[in-house]
Enzyme design. Structure first.
Site, PDB file in Angstrom:
ATOM      1  N   HIS A   1      38.183 -43.240  27.968  1.00 45.73           N
ATOM      2  CA  HIS A   1      38.285 -43.845  26.641  1.00 45.73           C
ATOM      3  C   HIS A   1      38.572 -45.327  26.794  1.00 45.73           C
ATOM      4  O   HIS A   1      39.355 -45.713  27.673  1.00 45.73           O
ATOM      5  CB  HIS A   1      39.409 -43.179  25.838  1.00 45.73           C
ATOM      6  CG  HIS A   1      39.277 -43.400  24.371  1.00 45.73           C
ATOM      7  ND1 HIS A   1      39.665 -44.580  23.764  1.00 45.73           N
ATOM      8  CD2 HIS A   1      38.767 -42.619  23.388  1.00 45.73           C
ATOM      9  CE1 HIS A   1      39.401 -44.502  22.476  1.00 45.73           C
ATOM     10  NE2 HIS A   1      38.850 -43.322  22.215  1.00 45.73           N
TER      11      HIS A   1
ATOM     12  N   GLU B   1      37.080 -35.539  22.706  1.00 47.71           N
ATOM     13  CA  GLU B   1      35.853 -34.753  22.554  1.00 47.71           C
ATOM     14  C   GLU B   1      35.875 -33.448  23.344  1.00 47.71           C
ATOM     15  O   GLU B   1      35.206 -32.492  22.967  1.00 47.71           O
ATOM     16  CB  GLU B   1      34.640 -35.588  23.003  1.00 47.71           C
ATOM     17  CG  GLU B   1      34.488 -36.915  22.292  1.00 47.71           C
ATOM     18  CD  GLU B   1      33.764 -36.796  20.978  1.00 47.71           C
ATOM     19  OE1 GLU B   1      33.710 -35.686  20.437  1.00 47.71           O
ATOM     20  OE2 GLU B   1      33.249 -37.804  20.490  1.00 47.71           O
TER      21      GLU B   1
HETATM   22  N1  ACO Z   1      32.296 -40.075  33.688  1.00 41.58           N
HETATM   23  C1  ACO Z   1      31.947 -40.820  34.753  1.00 41.58           C
HETATM   24  N2  ACO Z   1      32.321 -42.101  34.928  1.00 41.58           N
HETATM   25  C2  ACO Z   1      33.073 -42.642  33.966  1.00 41.58           C
HETATM   26  C3  ACO Z   1      33.472 -41.935  32.822  1.00 41.58           C
HETATM   27  C4  ACO Z   1      33.057 -40.604  32.707  1.00 41.58           C
HETATM   28  N3  ACO Z   1      33.386 -39.850  31.652  1.00 41.58           N
HETATM   29  N4  ACO Z   1      34.213 -42.753  32.039  1.00 41.58           N
HETATM   30  C5  ACO Z   1      34.258 -43.918  32.657  1.00 41.58           C
HETATM   31  N5  ACO Z   1      33.578 -43.855  33.817  1.00 41.58           N
HETATM   32  C6  ACO Z   1      33.379 -44.929  34.785  1.00 41.58           C
HETATM   33  C7  ACO Z   1      32.149 -45.747  34.425  1.00 41.58           C
HETATM   34  O1  ACO Z   1      30.985 -45.265  35.063  1.00 41.58           O
HETATM   35  C8  ACO Z   1      32.523 -47.117  34.924  1.00 41.58           C
HETATM   36  O2  ACO Z   1      32.292 -47.194  36.301  1.00 41.58           O
HETATM   37  P1  ACO Z   1      31.417 -48.418  36.903  1.00 41.58           P
HETATM   38  O3  ACO Z   1      32.203 -49.633  36.507  1.00 41.58           O
HETATM   39  O4  ACO Z   1      31.395 -48.141  38.363  1.00 41.58           O
HETATM   40  O5  ACO Z   1      30.089 -48.336  36.216  1.00 41.58           O
HETATM   41  C9  ACO Z   1      34.024 -47.165  34.729  1.00 41.58           C
HETATM   42  O6  ACO Z   1      34.487 -45.814  34.715  1.00 41.58           O
HETATM   43  C10 ACO Z   1      34.426 -47.829  33.432  1.00 41.58           C
HETATM   44  O7  ACO Z   1      33.624 -47.284  32.410  1.00 41.58           O
HETATM   45  P2  ACO Z   1      33.302 -48.091  31.080  1.00 41.58           P
HETATM   46  O8  ACO Z   1      32.162 -47.432  30.382  1.00 41.58           O
HETATM   47  O9  ACO Z   1      33.226 -49.535  31.339  1.00 41.58           O
HETATM   48  O10 ACO Z   1      34.662 -47.879  30.329  1.00 41.58           O
HETATM   49  P3  ACO Z   1      34.861 -47.858  28.807  1.00 41.58           P
HETATM   50  O11 ACO Z   1      36.295 -48.042  28.622  1.00 41.58           O
HETATM   51  O12 ACO Z   1      33.973 -48.754  28.059  1.00 41.58           O
HETATM   52  O13 ACO Z   1      34.360 -46.363  28.546  1.00 41.58           O
HETATM   53  C11 ACO Z   1      33.664 -44.423  27.496  1.00 41.58           C
HETATM   54  C12 ACO Z   1      34.742 -45.509  27.582  1.00 41.58           C
HETATM   55  C13 ACO Z   1      32.370 -45.073  27.025  1.00 41.58           C
HETATM   56  C14 ACO Z   1      34.101 -43.386  26.466  1.00 41.58           C
HETATM   57  C15 ACO Z   1      33.454 -43.761  28.881  1.00 41.58           C
HETATM   58  O14 ACO Z   1      34.668 -43.293  29.382  1.00 41.58           O
HETATM   59  C16 ACO Z   1      32.413 -42.641  28.839  1.00 41.58           C
HETATM   60  O15 ACO Z   1      31.221 -42.909  28.930  1.00 41.58           O
HETATM   61  N6  ACO Z   1      32.859 -41.351  28.706  1.00 41.58           N
HETATM   62  C17 ACO Z   1      31.939 -40.247  28.636  1.00 41.58           C
HETATM   63  C18 ACO Z   1      31.402 -40.086  27.227  1.00 41.58           C
HETATM   64  C19 ACO Z   1      32.452 -39.574  26.248  1.00 41.58           C
HETATM   65  O16 ACO Z   1      33.246 -38.711  26.559  1.00 41.58           O
HETATM   66  N7  ACO Z   1      32.406 -40.145  25.042  1.00 41.58           N
HETATM   67  C20 ACO Z   1      33.368 -39.828  23.972  1.00 41.58           C
HETATM   68  C21 ACO Z   1      34.386 -40.911  23.846  1.00 41.58           C
HETATM   69  S1  ACO Z   1      35.690 -40.489  22.755  1.00 41.58           S
HETATM   70  C22 ACO Z   1      35.206 -41.025  21.211  1.00 41.58           C
HETATM   71  O17 ACO Z   1      34.534 -41.992  21.049  1.00 41.58           O
HETATM   72  C23 ACO Z   1      35.643 -40.274  20.037  1.00 41.58           C
END
Ligand code: ACO
Length: 373
Positions: free
Chosen positions: A256, A310
């Site tokens: 998140h 989620e």
């Molecule tokens: N699975 C795998 N890798 C992940 C995940 C995940 N669930 N979450 C973060 N990471 C990794 C990313 O790949 C990234 O690595 P990198 O820099 O080597 O590419 C790093 O952690 C940081 O990720 P960001 O996307 O920059 O972090 P951000 O804080 O923007 O992400 C997000 C938040 C978009 C929700 C992310 O954790 C994600 O994609 N999760 C999976 C989708 C999900 O569960 N969405 C629902 C969110 S809750 C809501 O909105 C109600």
């Protein structure tokens, strides 16, 4: 002149004030108008949460009864909107249907400027739009709403035709309360941007529905359940999840932008899921969660990735009988309380939201006539 700081994704940028919800991501705390969500989840229904957001305080018994009655009366859907619901392709994604139907509610509607009565009406109508579309696409007749059932119970009743149990109604109420607002998330921000142009309520919410649909925001829960189902047995979890990460896929239901501690909603929903979902599914989900956390902490130690809202939302919405593709629309039905309260907050103290961008394109150049390019 020094170069401007570019805040990609607006991370950490404060763009305004809100008195609605406070997300304290570092310590994993979420409060709605000062009330901790653990406390709210134990005590209130969705209608009480909506009252809290719209009017600033939890309702008295008389105010609660009055709001429930008003919302029950507001459940009528204009004929032209029902016709559109019936005419949509049966394979439409329910979020596409919701986006279209909210937009259609605004067409020809003289009362579309955001005010308390309009936001209450749209919030009351949302589950009806969803249930109508869901039944039409399944080739079933529309079930009219029942005035004696509350928002959560009526939604489940209209989808299935059977009055839900008290446990199902309670579980959905807790879910609807917990998801009803969450600071300046992408869809809420989208709604506020549109509201800031003095556009109408239905345009704001149509935009918010579009933003919520994406898998990085509200589109994840069905994918989280698909992941749990694809894993199938706890012995498969590690191999499955490592293979997904190797393909640069994201594990749905983890991570998140705001929370660098456990999402408090995930904790409450996990406890709730233990009580309402089939024991086998709950055990599998827990084991997938543990494995996912372990692997993500190993592969991204600096990121502090935890279970997000989620993951157990998926398990709970499945347990109350919803189809997977109705998970995100049900999230929208909940977030309607927060979106509409944010719109009211925006218009009450408005300034057009219009950020700047650092231009990185070509330097100034002359246009050549088409045959000389
Ligand atoms: N699975 C795998 N890798 C992940 C995940 C995940 N669930 N979450 C973060 N990471 C990794 C990313 O790949 C990234 O690595 P990198 O820099 O080597 O590419 C790093 O952690 C940081 O990720 P960001 O996307 O920059 O972090 P951000 O804080 O923007 O992400 C997000 C938040 C978009 C929700 C992310 O954790 C994600 O994609 N999760 C999976 C989708 C999900 O569960 N969405 C629902 C969110 S809750 C809501 O909105 C109600």
């Amino acid at each position: 002149m020094s170069a401007p700081i570019v805040a990609k994704g607006l991370e950490g940028v404060v763009v305004g004030n809100t008195a609605l919800s406070r997300v304290e991501g570092q310590i994993g705390r979420l409060t709605f108008r000062g009330y901790d969500i653990h406390d709210l989840a134990r005590h209130i229904t969705f209608e009480e949460a909506a009252h809290l957001f719209w009017k600033g305080e939890l309702p008295t018994r008389a105010q609660y009864d009055d709001l429930k009655m008003q919302m029950a009366h507001a459940r009528m859907i204009p004929n032209h909107v029902m016709q559109i619901a019936r005419g949509l392709p049966k394979n439409s994604e329910p979020m596409d249907a919701l986006r279209t139907l909210v937009s259609a509610l605004g067409a020809g509607n003289p009362l579309k400027q955001p005010d308390l009565s309009a936001v209450m009406m749209l919030t009351a109508q949302t589950p009806i739009l969803l249930a109508a579309f869901d039944r039409y696409r399944r080739g079933l007749e529309f079930i009219p709403p029942r005035g004696d059932l509350d928002h959560a119970a009526n939604y489940l009743y209209m989808l299935s035709g059977t009055e839900p149990t008290a446990a199902q109604t309670r579980a959905l109420n807790v879910y609807l309360v917990l998801l009803s607002d969450h600071g300046l998330n992408a869809s809420t921000f989208a709604a506020r941007v549109i509201a800031s142009t003095w556009s109408d309520l239905y345009s704001c919410i149509t935009g918010a529905v579009g933003a919520l649909k994406g898998p990085l925001h509200g589109g994840a829960p069905s994918r989280a359940l698909e992941m749990i189902e694809a894993i199938g047995k706890k012995e498969n979890a590690e191999t499955w999840m490592r293979a997904a990460l190797a393909k640069k896929e994201r594990l749905m239901g983890f991570g998140h932008r705001m929370y660098k501690a456990e999402d408090p909603r995930a904790e409450i929903l996990r406890d709730l899921a233990r009580g309402v979902c089939a024991p086998q599914l709950f055990e599998l989900a827990q084991s997938v969660e543990q494995t996912g956390l372990q692997i993500l902490h190993e592969s991204k130690p600096a990121e502090r990735i935890y279970t997000n809202v989620e993951f157990y939302s998926a398990v709970i919405l499945h347990a109350v009988g919803l189809a997977k593709d109705m998970f995100t629309p049900t999230f929208a039905a909940s977030r309607m309380a927060g979106w509409t309260a944010h719109i009211l907050e925006q218009v009450a103290d408005n300034r057009l939201i219009r950020p700047d961008a650092e231009y990185v394109g070509p330097a100034p150049r002359a246009v050549k006539a088409i045959d000389q390019r």
